[in-house]
Design an enzyme around this catalytic site. Structure first.
Site, mmCIF file in Angstrom:
data_model
loop_
_atom_site.group_PDB
_atom_site.id
_atom_site.type_symbol
_atom_site.label_atom_id
_atom_site.label_comp_id
_atom_site.label_asym_id
_atom_site.label_seq_id
_atom_site.Cartn_x
_atom_site.Cartn_y
_atom_site.Cartn_z
ATOM 1 N N THR A 163 10.283 83.820 32.502
ATOM 2 C CA THR A 163 11.624 84.393 32.459
ATOM 3 C C THR A 163 11.849 84.874 31.025
ATOM 4 O OG1 THR A 163 13.711 83.946 33.581
ATOM 5 C CG2 THR A 163 13.184 82.506 31.815
ATOM 6 N N ARG A 190 17.783 82.108 47.084
ATOM 7 C CA ARG A 190 17.656 81.011 46.112
ATOM 8 C C ARG A 190 18.198 81.444 44.760
ATOM 9 N NH1 ARG A 190 14.764 80.604 40.933
ATOM 10 N NH2 ARG A 190 14.131 78.443 40.659
ATOM 11 N N VAL A 191 18.952 80.559 44.118
ATOM 12 C CA VAL A 191 19.421 80.806 42.757
ATOM 13 C C VAL A 191 18.922 79.653 41.899
ATOM 14 C CG1 VAL A 191 21.426 81.096 41.276
ATOM 15 C CG2 VAL A 191 21.452 82.022 43.604
ATOM 16 N N ASP A 193 18.067 78.030 37.785
ATOM 17 C CA ASP A 193 18.842 77.506 36.657
ATOM 18 C C ASP A 193 19.480 78.599 35.805
ATOM 19 O OD1 ASP A 193 16.070 78.193 36.059
ATOM 20 O OD2 ASP A 193 16.570 77.639 34.006
ATOM 21 N N THR A 212 13.570 78.233 29.967
ATOM 22 C CA THR A 212 12.679 78.879 30.934
ATOM 23 C C THR A 212 11.822 77.805 31.568
ATOM 24 O OG1 THR A 212 10.746 80.312 31.155
ATOM 25 C CG2 THR A 212 11.133 79.417 28.962
ATOM 26 N N GLY A 213 11.392 78.044 32.794
ATOM 27 C CA GLY A 213 10.524 77.077 33.437
ATOM 28 C C GLY A 213 10.963 76.786 34.850
ATOM 29 N N GLY A 215 12.999 76.051 37.484
ATOM 30 C CA GLY A 215 14.460 76.125 37.483
ATOM 31 C C GLY A 215 15.150 74.985 38.197
#
Ligand code: ASP
Length: 284
Positions: A163, A190-191, A193, A212-213, A215
């Site tokens: 991201t 899907r949403v 973090d 980032t990572g 989520g």
């Protein structure tokens, strides 16, 4: 302006040099900007336009074959906004900035977020597929149309992390911005973090962080908030990012990265994935 940008935590990319050049350019362009929020959004915009990064063009695709973008922004003065689940919107961070500055809300989703983009002259209907994303998607089995079929597909294919984000301060103000296409083959709708305050982004008067990572783990842990809290409690950004990522890894077993800046212009970054490219720029 003191500015740091990340291009996503994840594996080691095939083209680290080219990605680094884009990150360096993005940081330099942002640091020329007068004010921290605009500086961070301007930086992120460069990456949203580049298909090498999972944001804007080149984003991950969801289980129904549609790419949807998410972003969040926050300043030390409390200006906060996010936008999510936007098909065809390359500059998700710009929409989040509009939500922060022009609406009384903190998060707008889906078609109505796309409508906000359109109303504020942020391009919509953009083709967000990169050739690489198209090829990767074409190799997968058809996900099916039913939700249960798609869930089966998601269980097999969901994953990956990557991201983009930036943090900036000019000594008076401070801001954090994060933008993404989410994780590869997530269930449609899907949403993660990224547009969640305190998870993908967070800022106070003294500190700002962009993460980032993975989520889902980042959201449960509240990663950006915890990094900023550590800085509020006296840690310098390097210590705060290091310690919090270690705690995150130990508690969740997941991978993530974070960048941070404090109002004095000190910066930090840490990750527990195989890689996370960053760039920094200073202009006063
Ligand atoms: N955190 C993002 C998400 O889960 C993906 C990433 O940062 O790699 O949507």
């Amino acid at each position: 302006m003191e500015l740091v940008v990340h291009g996503g935590a994840g594996g080691v990319p095939d083209d680290p040099k080219q990605r680094q050049q884009v990150l360096d350019r993005a940081a330099a362009v942002g640091a020329e900007t007068a004010e921290p929020l605009t500086a961070a959004v301007t930086t992120v915009r460069v990456l949203e336009a580049d298909p090498r990064f999972n944001a804007g063009v080149g984003s991950a695709v969801q289980s129904d074959g549609i790419i949807r973008t998410d972003a969040g922004v926050m300043t030390g003065a409390g200006t906060t906004g996010a936008a999510c689940s936007m098909p065809g919107v390359e500059h998700a961070a710009g929409v989040a900035q509009v939500v922060a500055e022009e609406t009384p809300h903190v998060l707008v989703s889906g078609q109505q977020a796309v409508d906000i983009a359109e109303a504020f002259d942020i391009p919509t209907g953009v083709d967000l597929w990169s050739p690489a994303t198209g090829e990767r998607w074409a190799e997968l089995p058809a996900p099916g149309d039913e939700t249960r079929e798609q869930l089966e597909f998601v269980r097999e294919q969901f994953g990956g992390i990557d991201t983009v984000g930036a943090v900036a301060t000019d000594g008076d103000g401070i801001a954090a911005v994060t933008s993404t296409g989410g994780r590869w083959c997530a269930l449609a709708g899907r949403v993660g973090d990224v547009p969640q305050i305190g998870a993908g982004f967070y800022a106070t008067e003294h500190a700002a962080a962009s993460t980032t990572g993975a989520g889902e783990a980042i959201a449960r842990f509240g990663l950006a908030r915890r990094v900023v809290d550590a800085m509020e409690n006296g840690d310098d950004p390097e210590t705060a990012t290091d310690r919090t990522i270690r705690g995150f890894g130990a508690e969740t077993g997941a991978e993530a990265g974070v960048i941070a800046v404090d109002i004095d212009g000190r910066t930090g970054s840490a990750f527990n994935s195989d890689g996370m490219q960053t760039a920094a720029a200073s202009r006063y």
